[in-house]
Design a protein around this motif. Structure first.
Motif, PDB file in Angstrom:
ATOM      1  N   PRO A 123      -1.864   2.795  -0.097  1.00 34.37           N
ATOM      2  CA  PRO A 123      -1.964   3.987  -0.929  1.00 34.37           C
ATOM      3  C   PRO A 123      -1.926   5.266  -0.095  1.00 34.37           C
ATOM      4  CG  PRO A 123      -3.686   2.396  -1.477  1.00 34.37           C
ATOM      5  CD  PRO A 123      -3.049   1.919  -0.216  1.00 34.37           C
ATOM      6  N   ARG A 146      -6.690  -5.056   3.649  1.00 33.89           N
ATOM      7  CA  ARG A 146      -5.226  -4.972   3.774  1.00 33.89           C
ATOM      8  C   ARG A 146      -4.721  -5.531   5.105  1.00 33.89           C
ATOM      9  NH1 ARG A 146      -6.070  -0.118   0.603  1.00 33.89           N
ATOM     10  NH2 ARG A 146      -5.220  -0.610  -1.474  1.00 33.89           N
ATOM     11  N   GLU A 150      -1.256  -7.027  -7.847  1.00 30.21           N
ATOM     12  CA  GLU A 150      -1.168  -5.893  -8.760  1.00 30.21           C
ATOM     13  C   GLU A 150      -2.487  -5.644  -9.482  1.00 30.21           C
ATOM     14  OE1 GLU A 150       2.160  -6.462 -11.325  1.00 30.21           O
ATOM     15  OE2 GLU A 150       3.623  -6.420  -9.681  1.00 30.21           O
ATOM     16  N   THR A 151      -3.261  -6.686  -9.677  1.00 34.19           N
ATOM     17  CA  THR A 151      -4.605  -6.565 -10.243  1.00 34.19           C
ATOM     18  C   THR A 151      -5.522  -7.515  -9.486  1.00 34.19           C
ATOM     19  OG1 THR A 151      -4.189  -8.269 -11.933  1.00 34.19           O
ATOM     20  CG2 THR A 151      -3.776  -5.957 -12.554  1.00 34.19           C
ATOM     21  N   SER A 176      -9.541  -5.144 -12.394  1.00 32.71           N
ATOM     22  CA  SER A 176      -9.474  -4.036 -11.442  1.00 32.71           C
ATOM     23  C   SER A 176      -8.032  -3.816 -11.004  1.00 32.71           C
ATOM     24  CB  SER A 176     -10.351  -4.299 -10.221  1.00 32.71           C
ATOM     25  OG  SER A 176     -11.719  -4.125 -10.535  1.00 32.71           O
ATOM     26  N   PRO A 177      -7.609  -2.548 -10.947  1.00 31.63           N
ATOM     27  CA  PRO A 177      -6.214  -2.252 -10.601  1.00 31.63           C
ATOM     28  C   PRO A 177      -5.945  -2.080  -9.117  1.00 31.63           C
ATOM     29  CG  PRO A 177      -7.312  -0.251 -11.305  1.00 31.63           C
ATOM     30  CD  PRO A 177      -8.340  -1.352 -11.416  1.00 31.63           C
ATOM     31  N   SER A 178      -6.980  -2.062  -8.285  1.00 34.78           N
ATOM     32  CA  SER A 178      -6.769  -1.822  -6.860  1.00 34.78           C
ATOM     33  C   SER A 178      -7.910  -2.422  -6.051  1.00 34.78           C
ATOM     34  CB  SER A 178      -6.697  -0.317  -6.577  1.00 34.78           C
ATOM     35  OG  SER A 178      -7.969   0.288  -6.764  1.00 34.78           O
ATOM     36  N   LYS A 209     -13.099   2.514   0.131  1.00 40.13           N
ATOM     37  CA  LYS A 209     -11.824   2.757   0.811  1.00 40.13           C
ATOM     38  C   LYS A 209     -11.787   2.046   2.160  1.00 40.13           C
ATOM     39  CE  LYS A 209     -10.101   7.081  -1.166  1.00 40.13           C
ATOM     40  NZ  LYS A 209      -9.727   8.493  -0.897  1.00 40.13           N
ATOM     41  N   ALA A 213     -11.405  -1.703   1.525  1.00 43.34           N
ATOM     42  CA  ALA A 213     -10.028  -1.997   1.114  1.00 43.34           C
ATOM     43  C   ALA A 213      -9.078  -1.952   2.307  1.00 43.34           C
ATOM     44  CB  ALA A 213      -9.575  -1.015   0.042  1.00 43.34           C
ATOM     45  N   GLU A 237      -9.564  -0.818  -3.832  1.00 44.56           N
ATOM     46  CA  GLU A 237     -10.622   0.195  -3.773  1.00 44.56           C
ATOM     47  C   GLU A 237     -11.531   0.101  -4.991  1.00 44.56           C
ATOM     48  OE1 GLU A 237      -7.431   1.610  -1.062  1.00 44.56           O
ATOM     49  OE2 GLU A 237      -7.471   0.689  -3.045  1.00 44.56           O
ATOM     50  N   GLU A 238     -10.956  -0.049  -6.174  1.00 42.25           N
ATOM     51  CA  GLU A 238     -11.756  -0.113  -7.394  1.00 42.25           C
ATOM     52  C   GLU A 238     -12.511  -1.438  -7.474  1.00 42.25           C
ATOM     53  OE1 GLU A 238     -12.995  -0.321 -11.540  1.00 42.25           O
ATOM     54  OE2 GLU A 238     -11.735  -1.757 -10.471  1.00 42.25           O
TER      55      GLU A 238
END
Length: 376
Positions: A31, A173, A101-102, A109-111, A166, A169, A113-114
């Motif tokens: 992101p 990654r 993607e979820t 959750s969409p990410s 963040k 996440a 981070e979320e």
């Protein structure tokens, strides 16, 4: 063995960011508002493993996503949180989650981070009432104070849960795993990377078995997931007569202000609603996200509830058309693509062998030790 595995995998964290994605994986999506740096990754790694961020001081993110277990908590069927409390769902692997993607089995959750903020507050996971205890720790711990100052330019008391997630996440990654024998064969052109039986299994995977319909393979990479949700006849078959009750009870709980993630992890009946708990669409009843198959041989048991112990049991379920036994009734919401395959025992064995070939080199020893195939 475990210590050597942990040490070897630990070296991957920074290497994954510094080099191209492993063979078989696409370019890493990052992101714009959360760029990756070595310092941020190191901070996320520390946060991911910090047990102080739970109500008992004994549970961290890594409790359910252990590096030496393929970032799952195998062999547990369903995850255990604080005080030994057991949820309703199997811990999905955190490897290659950067591409999903979820997140979560129902995609709520969409990410990354979320997603990272939820387990802290779930009463059967880490059990905090608010994120405040986390923020208090990072404001007082000298190592965290220095790290958040370097990474985010935030002083003690200025850090929010957004910076915490963040960093977590960013660390996640880096958990990229490809380079399997399949990758070497399919993308690397190594004709001898797979055995004859595994090549037969690949052909079945692509054709008669129809596995590739959901566990996708693209021309230049393979995530082995379509990122969609499907009712496979797992879990919901057992509550067919109680589906109206489950729907009414769940919607009533939401109307009273209950949180979705707390409800589905605490109540078995609600858990089996699957994606419906998020979309509230009846077509999504009993549907769960297609998981990746990478390192699947090292991360038994299987399905959202961990109810199938071996890869052979999984294939038998599909071969029977979405039921445990061939003569069991299917549920009314079974996905249309789930129907009997009529594969022979030999074909099932070849498919299982192919799935074992999806193991990254880092987890080959673990997969062999797990012996999740269920084959004699």
């Amino acid at each position: 063995m475990a210590r050597r595995l942990v040490a070897a995998l630990g070296a991957i964290t920074f290497a994954a960011m510094a080099s191209a994605a492993p063979l078989g994986l696409p370019e890493l999506p990052v992101p714009d508002d959360n760029p990756m740096t070595p310092a941020k990754i190191a901070l996320g790694d520390k946060l991911f493993h910090d047990e102080r961020f739970s109500a008992t001081g004994e549970v961290s993110c890594s409790t359910c996503h252990e590096r030496e277990k393929g970032f799952t908590d195998s062999p547990l069927s369903t995850s255990e949180g604080i005080l030994g409390l057991t949820g309703t769902r199997n811990s999905p692997t955190a490897t290659n989650a950067a591409y999903f993607e979820t997140l979560f089995w129902d995609g709520r959750s969409p990410s990354l981070e979320e997603q990272a903020q939820h387990p802290f507050l779930n009463p059967v996971e880490m059990g905090l009432e608010t994120h405040d205890p986390i923020l208090e720790i990072v404001a007082k711990d000298p190592d965290y104070v220095a790290a958040f100052r370097e990474v985010f330019g935030k002083e003690p008391g200025q850090v929010t849960i957004n910076e915490v997630t963040k960093a977590i996440a960013a660390f996640q990654r880096t958990l990229l795993f490809g380079n399997s024998r399949f990758d070497r064969y399919w993308f690397g052109g190594e004709e001898d990377a797979l055995s004859e039986a595994e090549i037969r299994g690949l052909d079945l995977f692509l054709n008669e078995g129809r596995c590739v319909s959901c566990h996708t393979i693209e021309h230049d990479h393979a995530l082995f997931t379509d990122h969609r949700f499907h009712n496979l006849g797992v879990g919901i078959n057992d509550i067919q007569g109680r589906i109206p009750e489950a729907v009414d009870s769940f919607l009533a709980a939401l109307a009273r202000g209950a949180e979705v993630d707390e409800t589905v992890l605490s109540e078995k009946l609600s858990s089996e609603l699957g994606r419906f708990a998020i979309s509230e669409m009846f077509d999504d009843l009993g549907a769960f996200k297609t998981p990746t198959l990478r390192n699947v041989a090292a991360t038994a048991p299987y399905m959202h509830d961990g109810s199938l112990a071996t890869l052979k049991e999984v294939m038998d379920h599909y071969n029977n058309g979405g039921v445990t036994e061939a003569d069991d009734p299917v549920n009314d919401f079974l996905s249309s693509g789930i129907r009997p395959l009529d594969l022979t025992d030999e074909q099932v064995a070849d498919l299982v062998l192919f799935m074992e070939a999806l193991t990254s080199p880092e987890y080959e020893a673990l997969a062999e030790a797990a012996d999740a195939s269920g084959l004699d």
